[in-house]
Design a protein around this motif. Structure first.
Motif, mmCIF file in Angstrom:
data_model
loop_
_atom_site.group_PDB
_atom_site.id
_atom_site.type_symbol
_atom_site.label_atom_id
_atom_site.label_comp_id
_atom_site.label_asym_id
_atom_site.label_seq_id
_atom_site.Cartn_x
_atom_site.Cartn_y
_atom_site.Cartn_z
ATOM 1 N N VAL A 1 0.833 -1.202 0.000
ATOM 2 C CA VAL A 1 0.000 0.000 0.000
ATOM 3 C C VAL A 1 0.872 1.258 0.000
ATOM 4 N N TYR A 2 1.943 1.247 0.813
ATOM 5 C CA TYR A 2 2.854 2.399 0.831
ATOM 6 C C TYR A 2 3.479 2.625 -0.537
ATOM 7 N N GLU A 3 3.822 1.529 -1.209
ATOM 8 C CA GLU A 3 4.415 1.650 -2.545
ATOM 9 C C GLU A 3 3.447 2.349 -3.501
ATOM 10 N N ILE A 4 2.207 1.880 -3.536
ATOM 11 C CA ILE A 4 1.229 2.444 -4.474
ATOM 12 C C ILE A 4 0.973 3.916 -4.156
ATOM 13 N N ASP A 5 0.730 4.219 -2.871
ATOM 14 C CA ASP A 5 0.492 5.609 -2.499
ATOM 15 C C ASP A 5 1.709 6.477 -2.802
ATOM 16 N N GLY A 6 2.897 5.917 -2.616
ATOM 17 C CA GLY A 6 4.117 6.669 -2.907
ATOM 18 C C GLY A 6 4.250 7.005 -4.374
ATOM 19 N N PHE A 7 3.963 6.046 -5.241
ATOM 20 C CA PHE A 7 3.991 6.314 -6.679
ATOM 21 C C PHE A 7 2.962 7.380 -7.053
ATOM 22 N N ILE A 8 1.752 7.245 -6.507
ATOM 23 C CA ILE A 8 0.707 8.212 -6.828
ATOM 24 C C ILE A 8 1.123 9.612 -6.389
ATOM 25 N N ASP A 9 1.662 9.730 -5.172
ATOM 26 C CA ASP A 9 2.090 11.034 -4.669
ATOM 27 C C ASP A 9 3.162 11.645 -5.564
ATOM 28 N N GLU A 10 4.069 10.811 -6.051
ATOM 29 C CA GLU A 10 5.143 11.308 -6.911
ATOM 30 C C GLU A 10 4.582 11.855 -8.222
ATOM 31 N N LEU B 1 -7.384 2.013 -10.759
ATOM 32 C CA LEU B 1 -6.887 0.796 -10.125
ATOM 33 C C LEU B 1 -7.667 -0.390 -10.653
ATOM 34 N N THR B 2 -6.962 -1.414 -11.112
ATOM 35 C CA THR B 2 -7.625 -2.609 -11.621
ATOM 36 C C THR B 2 -6.801 -3.841 -11.256
ATOM 37 N N GLY B 3 -7.250 -5.020 -11.713
ATOM 38 C CA GLY B 3 -6.545 -6.259 -11.412
ATOM 39 C C GLY B 3 -7.215 -7.053 -10.308
ATOM 40 N N GLY B 4 -6.689 -8.246 -10.069
ATOM 41 C CA GLY B 4 -7.315 -9.181 -9.143
ATOM 42 C C GLY B 4 -7.366 -8.720 -7.706
ATOM 43 N N PHE C 1 -9.430 -5.588 -2.569
ATOM 44 C CA PHE C 1 -8.675 -5.637 -1.320
ATOM 45 C C PHE C 1 -7.920 -4.332 -1.088
ATOM 46 N N LEU C 2 -7.386 -3.755 -2.168
ATOM 47 C CA LEU C 2 -6.530 -2.582 -2.039
ATOM 48 C C LEU C 2 -7.289 -1.261 -1.985
ATOM 49 N N ALA C 3 -8.416 -1.182 -2.686
ATOM 50 C CA ALA C 3 -9.078 0.104 -2.900
ATOM 51 C C ALA C 3 -9.365 0.841 -1.597
ATOM 52 N N LYS C 4 -9.832 0.138 -0.593
ATOM 53 C CA LYS C 4 -10.213 0.804 0.660
ATOM 54 C C LYS C 4 -9.017 1.131 1.551
ATOM 55 N N ARG C 5 -7.828 0.666 1.164
ATOM 56 C CA ARG C 5 -6.639 0.899 1.982
ATOM 57 C C ARG C 5 -5.779 2.060 1.496
ATOM 58 N N LEU C 6 -6.018 2.503 0.275
ATOM 59 C CA LEU C 6 -5.204 3.571 -0.290
ATOM 60 C C LEU C 6 -5.708 4.928 0.192
ATOM 61 N N LYS C 7 -4.783 5.819 0.489
ATOM 62 C CA LYS C 7 -5.181 7.145 0.969
ATOM 63 C C LYS C 7 -5.615 8.045 -0.180
ATOM 64 N N ASN C 8 -5.135 7.745 -1.393
ATOM 65 C CA ASN C 8 -5.453 8.574 -2.544
ATOM 66 C C ASN C 8 -6.807 8.211 -3.140
ATOM 67 N N THR C 9 -7.471 9.174 -3.719
ATOM 68 C CA THR C 9 -8.738 8.939 -4.403
ATOM 69 C C THR C 9 -8.469 8.267 -5.737
ATOM 70 N N ILE C 10 -9.148 7.160 -5.978
ATOM 71 C CA ILE C 10 -8.909 6.376 -7.186
ATOM 72 C C ILE C 10 -10.232 5.988 -7.831
ATOM 73 N N PHE C 11 -10.133 5.603 -9.105
ATOM 74 C CA PHE C 11 -11.252 4.984 -9.806
ATOM 75 C C PHE C 11 -10.942 3.489 -9.841
ATOM 76 N N ALA C 12 -11.675 2.697 -9.078
ATOM 77 C CA ALA C 12 -11.402 1.260 -8.955
ATOM 78 C C ALA C 12 -12.365 0.463 -9.829
ATOM 79 N N ASN C 13 -11.807 -0.392 -10.670
ATOM 80 C CA ASN C 13 -12.625 -1.206 -11.572
ATOM 81 C C ASN C 13 -11.849 -2.482 -11.888
ATOM 82 N N SER C 14 -12.230 -3.584 -11.270
ATOM 83 C CA SER C 14 -11.504 -4.839 -11.452
ATOM 84 C C SER C 14 -11.633 -5.385 -12.874
ATOM 85 N N ASN C 15 -12.640 -4.925 -13.629
ATOM 86 C CA ASN C 15 -12.842 -5.389 -15.008
ATOM 87 C C ASN C 15 -12.307 -4.402 -16.050
#
Length: 244
Positions: free
Chosen positions: A185-194, A206-209, A213-227
């Motif tokens: 989670v820190y990695e993803i948020d770090g990339f987004i912040d950069e 944000l997508t993928g399997g 699980f990840l969407a609710k843990r990220l501090k950044n606002t995202i568009f989550a779509n597993s499909n």
């Protein structure tokens, strides 16, 4: 109707589309491919096209056995895409990443887009507001991180994904869960912040399997779509038809 199939490193995902609407989606193992497609085509006999993107090691003949039932299309980097590919080594760019970039370009015009695909690997793909694909990053996904800790150490157990009880793991198992999940989670948020420090007018997809699980843990606002990849595959195919 269009049947889209994404052959990943681990599993196969598929979906049936009526224009831009998903009628049904499917996930199955690679050894189930022929039986599953047969079953899908029986349920949706009006499918006219089978569109495939593959990064996994599935032979083409596994799909070609259906060529008497519908038109078969293997999307490759030789097809037309709605962005300018500025990757320094364009022939090494995976077709899955290209399709995600195409979907982001078509769905979110005139924006800076970062597509994060959390699967076996996690990939980051950036397309600027001028529809230039600039590149991104690749690192191990959640499952791979658990497997690496087990396979490359003498005594650490192989665990399955689990919510950490605390940031401070008070057992070896909890320490692993905390390190893998929180580090991810820190990695993803770090990339987004950069990216956010350098680009405005920005959307994160944000997508993928591991999306849910990840969407609710990220501090950044995202568009989550597993499909999102399957939707992008359908859109890329439509774009190819319109622009060939």
């Amino acid at each position: 109707m269009v049947l889209t199939v994404d052959v990943g490193n681990t599993r196969i995902k598929a979906a049936v589309f009526e224009e831009d609407t998903v009628l049904e989606s499917f996930v199955f193992e690679k050894n189930e491919l022929e039986k599953k497609i047969e079953k899908i085509l029986k349920k949706f006999p009006n499918c006219s096209d089978l569109v495939i993107a593959s990064v996994g090691n599935i032979e083409k003949h596994s799909f070609l056995i259906f060529e008497n039932l519908l038109n078969i299309h293997f999307l490759t980097d030789n097809d037309v895409f709605p962005f300018t590919n500025k990757y320094a080594t364009p022939k090494t760019l995976g077709i899955d990443r290209m399709i995600l970039a195409a979907g982001a370009t078509l769905q979110f015009p005139k924006k800076n887009r970062l597509v994060i695909d959390a699967g076996t690997c996690i990939t980051y793909d950036f397309i600027d507001e001028f529809d230039n694909y600039l590149g991104g990053a690749i690192s191990p996904g959640l499952r791979l991180r658990y497997e690496v800790l087990h396979n490359y150490t003498a005594r650490l157990p192989l665990l399955v994904l689990e919510e950490p009880e605390s940031y401070i793991g008070d057992t070896t198992a909890q320490a692993i869960h905390s390190g893998v999940v929180n580090g991810f989670v820190y990695e993803i948020d770090g990339f987004i912040d950069e990216y956010r420090t350098k680009f405005s007018n920005f959307i994160i997809i944000l997508t993928g399997g591991d999306t849910d699980f990840l969407a609710k843990r990220l501090k950044n606002t995202i568009f989550a779509n597993s499909n999102f990849l399957l939707e992008s595959l359908n859109q890329t195919f439509q774009y190819k038809i319109d622009n060939d």
